[in-house]
Design an enzyme around this catalytic site. Structure first.
Site, PDB file in Angstrom:
ATOM      1  N   ARG A  45      -6.951 -15.683 -30.018  1.00  0.00           N
ATOM      2  CA  ARG A  45      -8.028 -16.844 -29.567  1.00  0.00           C
ATOM      3  C   ARG A  45      -8.530 -17.898 -30.731  1.00  0.00           C
ATOM      4  O   ARG A  45      -8.869 -17.250 -32.018  1.00  0.00           O
ATOM      5  CB  ARG A  45      -8.526 -16.538 -29.129  1.00  0.00           C
ATOM      6  CG  ARG A  45      -9.466 -15.504 -28.842  1.00  0.00           C
ATOM      7  CD  ARG A  45     -10.115 -15.555 -27.875  1.00  0.00           C
ATOM      8  NE  ARG A  45     -11.497 -14.159 -27.698  1.00  0.00           N
ATOM      9  CZ  ARG A  45     -11.333 -12.602 -27.407  1.00  0.00           C
ATOM     10  NH1 ARG A  45      -9.939 -12.665 -26.734  1.00  0.00           N
ATOM     11  NH2 ARG A  45     -11.819 -11.910 -27.608  1.00  0.00           N
ATOM     12  N   LEU A  51     -24.455 -19.837 -17.631  1.00  0.00           N
ATOM     13  CA  LEU A  51     -24.150 -19.235 -18.851  1.00  0.00           C
ATOM     14  C   LEU A  51     -23.499 -20.440 -19.741  1.00  0.00           C
ATOM     15  O   LEU A  51     -22.730 -21.222 -19.720  1.00  0.00           O
ATOM     16  CB  LEU A  51     -23.135 -18.282 -18.816  1.00  0.00           C
ATOM     17  CG  LEU A  51     -23.385 -17.455 -20.396  1.00  0.00           C
ATOM     18  CD1 LEU A  51     -23.777 -15.982 -20.473  1.00  0.00           C
ATOM     19  CD2 LEU A  51     -22.152 -17.325 -20.979  1.00  0.00           C
ATOM     20  N   GLU A 103     -13.244 -12.670 -33.655  1.00  0.00           N
ATOM     21  CA  GLU A 103     -13.453 -14.145 -32.940  1.00  0.00           C
ATOM     22  C   GLU A 103     -13.884 -14.893 -33.671  1.00  0.00           C
ATOM     23  O   GLU A 103     -14.356 -14.983 -34.745  1.00  0.00           O
ATOM     24  CB  GLU A 103     -14.540 -13.775 -31.689  1.00  0.00           C
ATOM     25  CG  GLU A 103     -13.989 -12.806 -31.210  1.00  0.00           C
ATOM     26  CD  GLU A 103     -14.802 -12.360 -29.533  1.00  0.00           C
ATOM     27  OE1 GLU A 103     -13.880 -12.661 -28.971  1.00  0.00           O
ATOM     28  OE2 GLU A 103     -16.242 -12.687 -29.866  1.00  0.00           O
ATOM     29  N   GLN A 127     -18.801 -23.490 -24.671  1.00  0.00           N
ATOM     30  CA  GLN A 127     -18.281 -22.516 -23.319  1.00  0.00           C
ATOM     31  C   GLN A 127     -19.469 -22.391 -22.503  1.00  0.00           C
ATOM     32  O   GLN A 127     -20.967 -21.996 -22.561  1.00  0.00           O
ATOM     33  CB  GLN A 127     -18.038 -20.956 -24.381  1.00  0.00           C
ATOM     34  CG  GLN A 127     -16.604 -21.544 -25.211  1.00  0.00           C
ATOM     35  CD  GLN A 127     -15.509 -21.196 -24.362  1.00  0.00           C
ATOM     36  OE1 GLN A 127     -15.283 -20.514 -23.300  1.00  0.00           O
ATOM     37  NE2 GLN A 127     -14.648 -22.450 -24.484  1.00  0.00           N
ATOM     38  N   SER A 185     -12.640 -21.204 -26.419  1.00  0.00           N
ATOM     39  CA  SER A 185     -12.955 -22.139 -27.457  1.00  0.00           C
ATOM     40  C   SER A 185     -11.791 -21.976 -28.447  1.00  0.00           C
ATOM     41  O   SER A 185     -10.578 -21.850 -28.809  1.00  0.00           O
ATOM     42  CB  SER A 185     -13.409 -20.560 -28.462  1.00  0.00           C
ATOM     43  OG  SER A 185     -15.722 -20.485 -27.558  1.00  0.00           O
ATOM     44  N   ASN A 228     -21.458 -20.412 -23.553  1.00  0.00           N
ATOM     45  CA  ASN A 228     -20.827 -19.561 -25.130  1.00  0.00           C
ATOM     46  C   ASN A 228     -20.926 -20.059 -26.338  1.00  0.00           C
ATOM     47  O   ASN A 228     -21.962 -21.288 -26.409  1.00  0.00           O
ATOM     48  CB  ASN A 228     -21.197 -18.146 -24.833  1.00  0.00           C
ATOM     49  CG  ASN A 228     -19.644 -18.461 -24.081  1.00  0.00           C
ATOM     50  OD1 ASN A 228     -19.381 -19.067 -23.504  1.00  0.00           O
ATOM     51  ND2 ASN A 228     -18.920 -17.757 -24.844  1.00  0.00           N
ATOM     52  N   ASP A 229     -20.009 -19.799 -27.178  1.00  0.00           N
ATOM     53  CA  ASP A 229     -19.863 -20.764 -28.287  1.00  0.00           C
ATOM     54  C   ASP A 229     -20.170 -22.103 -28.510  1.00  0.00           C
ATOM     55  O   ASP A 229     -19.665 -23.047 -27.496  1.00  0.00           O
ATOM     56  CB  ASP A 229     -18.530 -20.250 -28.876  1.00  0.00           C
ATOM     57  CG  ASP A 229     -17.780 -18.909 -28.124  1.00  0.00           C
ATOM     58  OD1 ASP A 229     -18.789 -17.992 -28.104  1.00  0.00           O
ATOM     59  OD2 ASP A 229     -16.762 -18.364 -28.405  1.00  0.00           O
TER      60      ASP A 229
HETATM   61  C1  FRU Z   1     -16.464 -14.989 -28.384  1.00  0.00           C
HETATM   62  C2  FRU Z   1     -15.960 -15.562 -27.406  1.00  0.00           C
HETATM   63  C3  FRU Z   1     -14.282 -16.615 -27.614  1.00  0.00           C
HETATM   64  C4  FRU Z   1     -13.132 -16.776 -26.089  1.00  0.00           C
HETATM   65  C5  FRU Z   1     -15.500 -17.064 -25.479  1.00  0.00           C
HETATM   66  C6  FRU Z   1     -15.007 -16.843 -24.266  1.00  0.00           C
HETATM   67  O1  FRU Z   1     -17.920 -15.392 -27.817  1.00  0.00           O
HETATM   68  O2  FRU Z   1     -15.831 -14.535 -26.717  1.00  0.00           O
HETATM   69  O3  FRU Z   1     -13.958 -15.606 -28.464  1.00  0.00           O
HETATM   70  O4  FRU Z   1     -12.648 -17.998 -27.036  1.00  0.00           O
HETATM   71  O5  FRU Z   1     -15.847 -16.057 -26.155  1.00  0.00           O
HETATM   72  O6  FRU Z   1     -15.920 -17.573 -23.822  1.00  0.00           O
END
Ligand code: FRU
Length: 490
Positions: free
Chosen positions: A167, A44, A222, A63, A107, A46-47
């Site tokens: 975060r 997976l 976030e 991520q 992140s 993500n960010d």
């Molecule tokens: C946003 C988030 C961030 C965090 C990260 C963890 O999608 O939740 O706030 O740092 O993903 O993967």
């Protein structure tokens, strides 16, 4: 498949090469692998993180949970590019294997300092009672791409008044001083951002919370970002807990911006309305950087937290959006695909036609990976638009409704359903005499830029491979249409 906590916290370093190869094989045979978007090799994504230009190259991290399509223990994966188009996988950048990030390298952002790339990120740690303790950490990349983490956090604790949802530091330099904004949740369960400052990237001082006109806007913010374009401040963030309102806020979580300058002395932003950055189904946690020529470039995650996707059963999930150039016009952001993407253009075809209450197809207008620019002038038609990824059973419909002055993206019949409990149509208001749709379509996605980037719809689509048709339509009267299309990678 249900993932146990143990499975979600399994590290890539601990799986055998045969397990890894089996996963890779499963992912490689997925029909929905993208052809020109950044996607994870397995697992997976993500960010986007640490988006920056350093040592002659763009660096874009993301991520990553390597072992499956779930939010397990997060790594930073590193990609780099000379042109924002062709990205090279550069391997894992940050491994969550220290006390300061034991439960995930979350992140963060990047900034060039002392001729090195400084990466400031959140180390997610949990204690024996599974209570979260976020740390803000630094890792430094040198010109050889070698990355060294600092052993101690630069911000070790959460200031009083905020929960452990603290975060995603975004760092910048202003008047010789470094600043970082961090996404936070007040103990009263509302979202906000806080400001830290530093003379040297090492010693950080808590300046306080940033006052906005949105004191009660969701329960957590976030991935904040702050930058200026020609002196105009722009504050971007991803609030969680906003209820749908009209055509807005229909995804589980939102990403948007306000225009307003941050005063670091008073720690306040005097700003206007909150606007969603994207009107599509799958967009979250964007991050921007300044290109060497001064352009502000944004990349987002083409996905959302807590959602299941059809590729889950293939061992992977999500990709990043294409890079977009951000500008300001009449108090709103315009987002255009970066011009470098023209390098991807292959065979070109063109057409021009009058449509009279009909649906038309044209020779060579069919593809599963392409760029297309299509303009409509409405005469007396009520609506007009395009259908893409069309077969007998499937189609994705993009409509301009001239009566209601709205753009609609309909993925009801796009293919495999994606989180349809959140709806299968997205819409937004747009007053226009002439409508231009600029599309980037990949095996399992659509990025639709409307009227020169006044609105963008970003969405994953999961059609079958042979749904490749493209059709043009006008309803209730006449509209003229011009289209040019380029293959990408075919
Ligand atoms: C946003 C988030 C961030 C965090 C990260 C963890 O999608 O939740 O706030 O740092 O993903 O993967």
């Amino acid at each position: 498949m249900q993932w146990t906590t143990e499975q979600r916290y399994t590290r890539i370093e601990d799986v055998s090469s045969s397990e890894w190869n089996a996963l890779k094989k499963q992912v490689d045979s997925s029909p929905w692998r993208q052809t020109y978007h950044i996607q994870p090799e397995t697992g997976l994504l993500n960010d986007p993180n640490g988006f920056s230009f350093y040592n002659g190259e763009y660096h874009l991290f993301y991520q990553w949970f390597p072992l499956g399509p779930v939010h397990g223990i997060k790594y930073w994966y590193h990609t780099k590019s000379k042109d924002l188009v062709h990205w090279e996988n550069a391997g894992i950048a940050l491994r969550p294997n220290d006390d300061i990030d034991s439960h995930g390298a979350y992140s963060g952002s990047g900034i060039v300092h002392n001729e090195k790339l400084y990466l400031m990120y959140t180390g997610n740690t949990r204690d024996h009672n599974w209570v979260r303790h976020p740390k803000q950490n630094i890792a430094v990349m040198d010109e050889n791409g070698f990355i060294q983490k600092w052993t101690k956090p630069v911000i070790g604790d959460v200031p009083a008044g905020y929960t452990d949802h603290f975060r995603d530091p975004k760092v910048w330099k202003e008047n010789g001083q470094f600043y970082a904004i961090i996404g936070a949740q007040r103990t009263g369960q509302t979202g906000c951002v806080v400001l830290f400052s530093s003379p040297d990237m090492e010693n950080w001082t808590f300046e306080g919370e940033i006052e906005t006109k949105l004191p009660h806007f969701g329960y957590m913010w976030e991935c904040p970002d702050y930058f200026t374009i020609d002196g105009q401040g722009i504050f971007v963030f991803s609030p969680q807990g906003i209820a749908p309102e009209g055509d807005s806020y229909h995804n589980i979580y939102q990403s948007g911006y306000v225009l307003g300058n941050l005063n670091v002395e008073t720690k306040s932003i005097d700003h206007g309305a909150f606007w969603e950055l994207d009107r599509g189904f799958d967009f979250y946690a964007p991050q921007t950087m300044e290109a060497p020529d001064g352009r502000r470039i944004l990349v987002g995650w083409m996905g959302l937290p807590e959602m299941a996707y059809p590729t889950d059963s293939h061992g992977w999930a999500h990709c990043l959006t294409l890079p977009r150039e951000i500008t300001i016009k009449n108090g709103r952001l315009m987002q255009r695909p970066v011009r470098e993407l023209q390098q991807l253009r292959g065979t070109q075809v063109k057409t021009a036609a009058d449509l009279r209450n009909e649906v038309k197809t044209f020779d060579s207008f069919s593809s599963t990976a392409f760029e297309m620019i299509c303009s409509f002038e409405l005469d007396d038609a009520d609506s007009c638009g395009i259908e893409i990824r069309v077969s007998e059973e499937e189609k994705t419909i993009i409509t301009y409704d001239a009566l209601k002055q709205k753009v609609h993206l309909d993925r009801t019949h796009s293919g495999a359903l994606v989180n349809s409990e959140y709806g299968t149509v997205r819409s937004c208001f747009l007053a226009a005499e002439k409508i231009t749709f600029h599309l980037f379509v990949d095996s399992s996605s659509l990025e639709l830029f409307v009227n020169d980037g006044a609105e963008v719809f970003t969405s994953r689509l999961f059609p079958s491979e042979d749904s490749a048709g493209i059709r043009f339509f006008a309803k209730g009267g006449r509209a003229s249409c011009q289209a040019v299309k380029w293959t990408i990678g075919e």
